[in-house]
Design a protein around this motif. Sequence first.
Motif, PDB file in Angstrom:
ATOM      1  N   UNK A 323       0.836  -1.198   0.000  1.00 53.13           N
ATOM      2  CA  UNK A 323       0.000   0.000   0.000  1.00 53.13           C
ATOM      3  C   UNK A 323       0.869   1.245   0.000  1.00 53.13           C
ATOM      4  N   UNK A 325       0.522   5.649  -0.063  1.00 52.90           N
ATOM      5  CA  UNK A 325      -0.340   6.802  -0.035  1.00 52.90           C
ATOM      6  C   UNK A 325       0.484   8.067   0.171  1.00 52.90           C
ATOM      7  N   UNK A 351      -2.334  -7.739  -3.671  1.00 51.67           N
ATOM      8  CA  UNK A 351      -3.245  -6.675  -3.332  1.00 51.67           C
ATOM      9  C   UNK A 351      -2.416  -5.408  -3.183  1.00 51.67           C
ATOM     10  N   UNK A 352      -2.553  -4.522  -4.148  1.00 52.76           N
ATOM     11  CA  UNK A 352      -1.742  -3.313  -4.126  1.00 52.76           C
ATOM     12  C   UNK A 352      -2.653  -2.107  -4.257  1.00 52.76           C
ATOM     13  N   UNK A 353      -2.328  -1.062  -3.578  1.00 58.72           N
ATOM     14  CA  UNK A 353      -3.079   0.155  -3.825  1.00 58.72           C
ATOM     15  C   UNK A 353      -2.151   1.343  -3.700  1.00 58.72           C
ATOM     16  N   UNK A 354      -2.479   2.366  -4.429  1.00 62.51           N
ATOM     17  CA  UNK A 354      -1.712   3.586  -4.280  1.00 62.51           C
ATOM     18  C   UNK A 354      -2.668   4.748  -4.435  1.00 62.51           C
ATOM     19  N   UNK A 355      -2.348   5.812  -3.780  1.00 58.95           N
ATOM     20  CA  UNK A 355      -3.182   6.985  -3.912  1.00 58.95           C
ATOM     21  C   UNK A 355      -2.327   8.204  -3.695  1.00 58.95           C
TER      22      UNK A 355
ATOM     23  N   UNK B 422      -8.056  11.345  -7.407  1.00 60.94           N
ATOM     24  CA  UNK B 422      -7.475  10.264  -6.627  1.00 60.94           C
ATOM     25  C   UNK B 422      -7.901   8.932  -7.215  1.00 60.94           C
ATOM     26  N   UNK B 423      -6.971   8.028  -7.310  1.00 64.55           N
ATOM     27  CA  UNK B 423      -7.332   6.708  -7.822  1.00 64.55           C
ATOM     28  C   UNK B 423      -6.747   5.634  -6.925  1.00 64.55           C
ATOM     29  N   UNK B 424      -7.567   4.713  -6.523  1.00 67.09           N
ATOM     30  CA  UNK B 424      -7.059   3.599  -5.732  1.00 67.09           C
ATOM     31  C   UNK B 424      -7.522   2.301  -6.366  1.00 67.09           C
ATOM     32  N   UNK B 425      -6.660   1.313  -6.357  1.00 70.27           N
ATOM     33  CA  UNK B 425      -7.049   0.046  -6.960  1.00 70.27           C
ATOM     34  C   UNK B 425      -6.498  -1.109  -6.141  1.00 70.27           C
ATOM     35  N   UNK B 426      -7.277  -2.157  -5.982  1.00 73.66           N
ATOM     36  CA  UNK B 426      -6.763  -3.356  -5.332  1.00 73.66           C
ATOM     37  C   UNK B 426      -7.236  -4.591  -6.093  1.00 73.66           C
ATOM     38  N   UNK B 427      -6.460  -5.625  -6.018  1.00 79.41           N
ATOM     39  CA  UNK B 427      -6.860  -6.911  -6.577  1.00 79.41           C
ATOM     40  C   UNK B 427      -6.620  -7.951  -5.509  1.00 79.41           C
ATOM     41  N   UNK B 428      -7.587  -8.797  -5.243  1.00 79.35           N
ATOM     42  CA  UNK B 428      -7.343  -9.857  -4.276  1.00 79.35           C
ATOM     43  C   UNK B 428      -8.038 -11.129  -4.717  1.00 79.35           C
TER      44      UNK B 428
END
Lengths: 414, 485, 250
Positions: A323, A325, A351-355, B422-428
């Motif tokens: 993650x 941010x 599971x990756x996220x960035x903001x 803002x952009x957020x993305x997840x894959x699970x």
Amino acid sequence: MNGEASSPVNGIRQEAFKAFEGMEFPTIKHEEWKFTNVQKLVKNHYSFSQETKLSADEVSNAFIEGIEGDRIVFINGIFSEEHSSISASGLTVKSLAQAFKENKDVVEAHFGQESNLEESTFAKANTALSKDGIFIHVPKGKAIEKPISLYFLSDAKNEAIATTPRNLIVAEENSQVTVIEVFKTIGENQSLANNVTEISVANHAIVDYYKVQNEASQASIIDCTKVIQGKESHFTGTTISLKGDIIRNNLDITLDGEHLDSYMHGLYLLDGTTHVDNHTAVDHKYPNCHSNELYKGIVDDKSRGVFNGKIFVRQDAQKTNAFQNNRNIVLSDDAKVNTKPQLEIWADDVSCSHGCTIGQMDEEALFYLQARGISKTRSKAMLMNAFAGEVVEKIKVEGLRTYIETLIEERLHA
Amino acid sequence: MKEAEEKELLEEVTGSEYKYGFTSDIEEDRAPNGLNEDIIRFISAKKEEPEWLLEWRLKAYRHWLTLEEPEWANVTYPKVDFQALCYYAAPKKQKEVKSLDEIDPELLKTFEKLGIPLNEQKRLSGVPVAVDAVIDSVSVATTFKETLAEKGIIFCSMSEAIKDHPELVRQYLGKVVPVADNYYAALNSAVFSDGSFCYIPKGVRCPMELSTYFRINAANTGQFERTLIVADESSYVSYLEGCTAPQRDENQLHAAVVEILAMENAEVKYSTVQNWYPGDSEGKGGIYNFVTKRGICAGDNSKISWTQVETGSAVTWKYPSCILKGDNSVGEFYSVAVTNNHQQADTGTKMIHIGKNTKSRIVSKGISAGVSQNSYRGEVKVMKGATNAKNFSQCDSLLMGDKCGAHTFPYINVENSTGQVEHEATTSKIGEDQLFYCNQRGIDTERAVELIVNGFSKEVLNQLPMEFAVEAQKLLAISLEGSVG
Amino acid sequence: MLSIKNLQAQIEDKQILKGLNLEVKPGEIHAIMGPNGAGKSTLASVLSGREEYEVTGGSVEFDGKDILELDPHERAGEGLFLAFQYPVEIPGVSTTNFMKAAVNEVRKYRGQEELTAVDFLKMMKEKMKTVDMPQDLINRSLNEGFSGGEKKRNEIFQMAMLEPKLCVLDETDSGLDIDALRIVANGVNQYKSKDNAFIVITHYQRLLDYIVPDFVHVLHDGKIVKSGTKELALELEEKGYDWIKEEVAQ
């Protein structure tokens, strides 16, 4: 610096100076230095690691009050035994130059890590020129409960000073240690600290590393911190930047085992013309690891905040949780923020996220507080505090947290 | 085991098969297959339309002929033979229906099987919902019309609206989705047979949920309904749409257009539970769902919110969008898209920020199982004059098994520096580990999958009106049954 | 309470447990230590019923029942709790929601009535205190973005909620700093009673300073090769496992 060549400090100073002047430092045409112009820094004439004495008062003024544990002091890049206290039992704390002789096996096993990022000229210069730094070795199974504070003081009262500290911290299996690093310039002349720190976190070990960058406005720091983590280990890197001329932090973490946790926290609260650039990279090489990055910034006046966060997830690193941010508030028209998150993922079960956000102060919230009778300045400070608080509250060392809170409070009311 | 018992057991075990796959034996009135100007004239004549509308249709048709079928979406399917389709199929026209007693009992049965609350009496105890039901493109019954009329709300079939409120229809039809907008929108404009029309006058808050149920019944038909919602100044309406179709071996085409206009201070909430027949587990049959949905926040402080739960269709191609023209206007898009077996979905939204201080929020949840492909495609565009525009996008994908795919295609174009995007993305993945963890806490596998899927979709399901949310939750569980373990 | 006799188990044709015996009585705490690959985690997996492991011999009786015949969720219903070495994350499902489902399923299994929302929340508040579980953690998706320490705390919180008879703690100390270790141990010590029992699996001795075991067993090559008291753990920490291996070889 290596085991054999720890020649007398004065002898190589002139040489170092020449070598430094001859090196080609990156320009803003270089992608990694696009927003940070270091030309004025490297064109300056510095005295390299000039041996000097500071009074006990001068030294203790630089200390952060209310933090327990040992204090290690370096003056102009040279270990000062006189001002340091080493009392914690069971661990080794000494100058790296000394450790090269006395702890050869440990040092050689951990010194000179591979880098995920292109090695900058600064890091190369450090390797070529560095004469001393700190060596901390925490043996297997040992939990050091009180933090160790490192003070790198530059005496710039008479001339511009450049230092090139080189540090090595080794936490062996199932050990625990907390380190606080402070850079402080005393005097009116310019200073440049070109610092490289390597941290090795073995299996099951826990390391918390804090950087407090509240420098003089003519002092610059070019930092490179490289961390390698073993399986089921825990690393938290916290970088608090408040003041200085140009500050560039490279934090580079290699996740070299399964089931480990890695945290990167940053706060930059800038005014005047302070320029802070945080470049981070985290490299997921094995499955089931977790990395979490939160950097927040408030920029005012003509200051500038730069953030570049890279996350690599290698093909084998399935079930990675990563993650990132980065949030910014821009308070004035002349302040700038440049942010660039970069995710490179080769694995498919992750599971990756960035903001990232760049915004102004929330006018609605500000108005709401004012409507409840709170003055505009006070309302602003409250909102800024809340914004910064998310990072500050993650600081586990109570004395340090209080100190940072006070600094923020002062800044916001100025 | 006896054969009958075995069959029963088998049916029970495979109970996850498409539940709404019955056909109804209703007398039909249909046009010959194929598409040409004569067919369009036939449809227009059947519906006793005014001349301007026929011209409008023909213009759309002529434009359609110049277009190529789009191929940019991340879906593959055999091309539709537009000449093999029937463009008008309607339950045989009865005289004006005044009460439910006069409706074809077979049709009522159909609705009963669908669980559509056409019978107002039954609904009196509960929350009232006004329903317009569309079978094979023709609106067959609209309930609560009179209650709504008292408030000045017009809620009727598009055909009725064309007859009774031609000026309104003419003023707004094609204003949000112009006839030349895209391939399927042009086709729809040429051949649309019915749909719902809704007008909320100034300052009126619609007292009940308005709802349309769409069903494709006839074989070899395309369904091309057209929905138009106009919310005048300071009005509010919440609109629901549900879709089902019978199980058939061949693919059927559904190419609808929905247009929404929200004037100053108006708010429109549009919710869809789409459960068109997805094809069997081998990928045979199923609906091609190529839909254009767009809303315009025309006035200041207006708001349009799209919520969709997409579980059906063989191929889905759909991007409910908001044009945020008015200052301070707000656009929202909440979506859960489930694909199982051989389903393919390419869905998302567009948020076009034109006005100042406009805000948009995108929450997209994709769940893929079997060998399905699920893509999110979303565009956020902040135009030059859109100072202080804000967007937040979140795209989460949940994979079940390792033969399915999830893809995210965000497009962000910001032409104004005060914009905040803002952009957020997840894959699970739902894996063995998660299920075992639940098991160890005493929760069996079936319940665990339900828990995980509903948890994942919660943010979107919360946006649905209460009764729809329950139905949608069940639908999610049914769509995914048997896809893990 | 738990009686393991000559337990043998394998994964992918590799024999891991090779005749393990263990008796656990109510009120007891058993620590199981051993070098990497000795079969410590396999024991936890086999007891809780992980599918990949195949039991090839021996028996496990739990309160007189053959639990090897039961599905994992039934074992949980019987009162067997496993604190996972690597707790999984479940996005979108809050700890509260998850626990509500689990507590009620377990209650159903035990023939008890489901808890009302009010009673459930009351119970949760109470149990949260025992491990200093902050409210915001409970409201977040299960284990998602939790630190190692928070995950382990959550495991102990769930243990307290489900009121098991036998708790197996699988390397609960890994990833814990010294403060978190104290909190977790404190939670365990509060839950401990004369009616329940613990099997504490660990690689390091530090945890046993805080959760004091009645017995310490050394697992080596799929068998318990040495049993003793707390002092044995200290000896192992100091001398490593090689001397045990040598002893066994003789």
